[in-house]
Motif scaffolding. Structure first.
Motif, PDB file in Angstrom:
ATOM      1  N   THR A   1      -9.034 -21.426 -36.964  1.00  0.00           N
ATOM      2  CA  THR A   1      -7.923 -20.800 -37.688  1.00  0.00           C
ATOM      3  C   THR A   1      -7.118 -19.861 -36.791  1.00  0.00           C
ATOM      4  O   THR A   1      -5.975 -19.535 -37.120  1.00  0.00           O
TER       5      THR A   1
ATOM      6  N   ILE B   1     -12.209 -24.152 -46.421  1.00  0.00           N
ATOM      7  CA  ILE B   1     -13.010 -23.907 -47.617  1.00  0.00           C
ATOM      8  C   ILE B   1     -14.460 -24.208 -47.271  1.00  0.00           C
ATOM      9  O   ILE B   1     -14.757 -25.197 -46.600  1.00  0.00           O
TER      10      ILE B   1
ATOM     11  N   PRO C   1       0.158 -30.282 -44.672  1.00  0.00           N
ATOM     12  CA  PRO C   1      -0.953 -29.336 -44.835  1.00  0.00           C
ATOM     13  C   PRO C   1      -2.287 -29.961 -44.393  1.00  0.00           C
ATOM     14  O   PRO C   1      -2.525 -31.145 -44.622  1.00  0.00           O
TER      15      PRO C   1
ATOM     16  N   VAL D   1      -6.361 -25.101 -54.300  1.00  0.00           N
ATOM     17  CA  VAL D   1      -7.684 -24.752 -53.781  1.00  0.00           C
ATOM     18  C   VAL D   1      -8.581 -24.206 -54.893  1.00  0.00           C
ATOM     19  O   VAL D   1      -9.773 -24.494 -54.933  1.00  0.00           O
TER      20      VAL D   1
ATOM     21  N   TYR E   1      -6.420 -29.398 -44.676  1.00  0.00           N
ATOM     22  CA  TYR E   1      -7.538 -28.738 -45.349  1.00  0.00           C
ATOM     23  C   TYR E   1      -8.805 -29.111 -44.607  1.00  0.00           C
ATOM     24  O   TYR E   1      -9.026 -30.280 -44.293  1.00  0.00           O
TER      25      TYR E   1
ATOM     26  N   TYR F   1     -10.085 -33.298 -54.804  1.00  0.00           N
ATOM     27  CA  TYR F   1      -9.034 -33.330 -53.775  1.00  0.00           C
ATOM     28  C   TYR F   1      -8.312 -34.677 -53.840  1.00  0.00           C
ATOM     29  O   TYR F   1      -7.074 -34.734 -53.863  1.00  0.00           O
TER      30      TYR F   1
ATOM     31  N   TYR G   1      -1.370 -31.353 -38.077  1.00  0.00           N
ATOM     32  CA  TYR G   1      -0.930 -29.961 -38.139  1.00  0.00           C
ATOM     33  C   TYR G   1       0.548 -29.851 -37.769  1.00  0.00           C
ATOM     34  O   TYR G   1       1.015 -30.407 -36.794  1.00  0.00           O
TER      35      TYR G   1
ATOM     36  N   GLU H   1      -2.222 -21.957 -40.261  1.00  0.00           N
ATOM     37  CA  GLU H   1      -1.767 -22.543 -41.522  1.00  0.00           C
ATOM     38  C   GLU H   1      -2.796 -23.505 -42.123  1.00  0.00           C
ATOM     39  O   GLU H   1      -2.614 -23.980 -43.242  1.00  0.00           O
ATOM     40  N   MET H   2      -3.856 -23.798 -41.385  1.00  0.00           N
ATOM     41  CA  MET H   2      -4.909 -24.682 -41.896  1.00  0.00           C
ATOM     42  C   MET H   2      -5.726 -23.926 -42.940  1.00  0.00           C
ATOM     43  O   MET H   2      -6.060 -22.769 -42.760  1.00  0.00           O
ATOM     44  N   HIS H   3      -6.048 -24.602 -44.028  1.00  0.00           N
ATOM     45  CA  HIS H   3      -6.813 -23.962 -45.091  1.00  0.00           C
ATOM     46  C   HIS H   3      -8.279 -24.384 -44.978  1.00  0.00           C
ATOM     47  O   HIS H   3      -8.582 -25.571 -45.026  1.00  0.00           O
TER      48      HIS H   3
END
Length: 141
Positions: A79, A88, A59, A111, A61, A99, A55, A84-86
């Motif tokens: 989060t 899903i 990026p 994404v 994910y 990915y 981090y 800034e972490m994505h």
């Protein structure tokens, strides 16, 4: 780019193993599973250890198996600290392979493509085979 897979039990761990069997080792990727002996704080601590490695440098994910389950709730909670972490939800093998393919070609992770691949990987095989058979019958006429 870093990828963290998180699930109930060993799903994330085995999904990563399967992906690596198909496409090779995935650097900067880790899988974490919530075991019966673990609580949410245990999983959060494991995830945070991994998140902190990447981090702010690249990026991150985080893909979870199920929104609303403990791994998903832990991810949502994280989060707050790592905005800034994505995150899903809906972990599956086609998503992880997509990915990896995006990462291997050096593109930014899209994404939308991960989610499309995950959804497109769900197929009623009987209906697909029946449709294919119907098309073959039409060609024979």
């Amino acid at each position: 780019m870093a990828l963290i897979l998180m699930s109930h039990g060993n799903m994330a761990i085995e999904t990563l193993k399967s992906a690596e069997l198909i496409i090779g080792e995935l650097p900067e990727t880790v899988a974490l599973g919530l075991q019966k002996s673990d609580g949410p704080e245990d999983l959060k601590a494991k995830a945070e250890t991994e998140i902190k490695k990447y981090y702010g440098k690249e990026p991150v994910y985080l893909i979870v198996d199920l929104l609303g389950g403990t791994p998903g709730n832990v991810a949502v909670n994280l989060t707050q600290t790592y905005p800034e972490m994505h995150v899903i939800s809906g972990l599956n093998l086609p998503m992880v392979i997509n990915y990896a393919n995006q990462k291997f070609i050096g593109s930014d992770i899209k994404v939308e493509d991960l989610m499309k691949e995950a959804k497109d990987g769900i197929v009623d095989v009987n209906a697909f085979l029946s449709q294919d058979s119907d098309e073959d019958d039409e060609e024979d006429e």
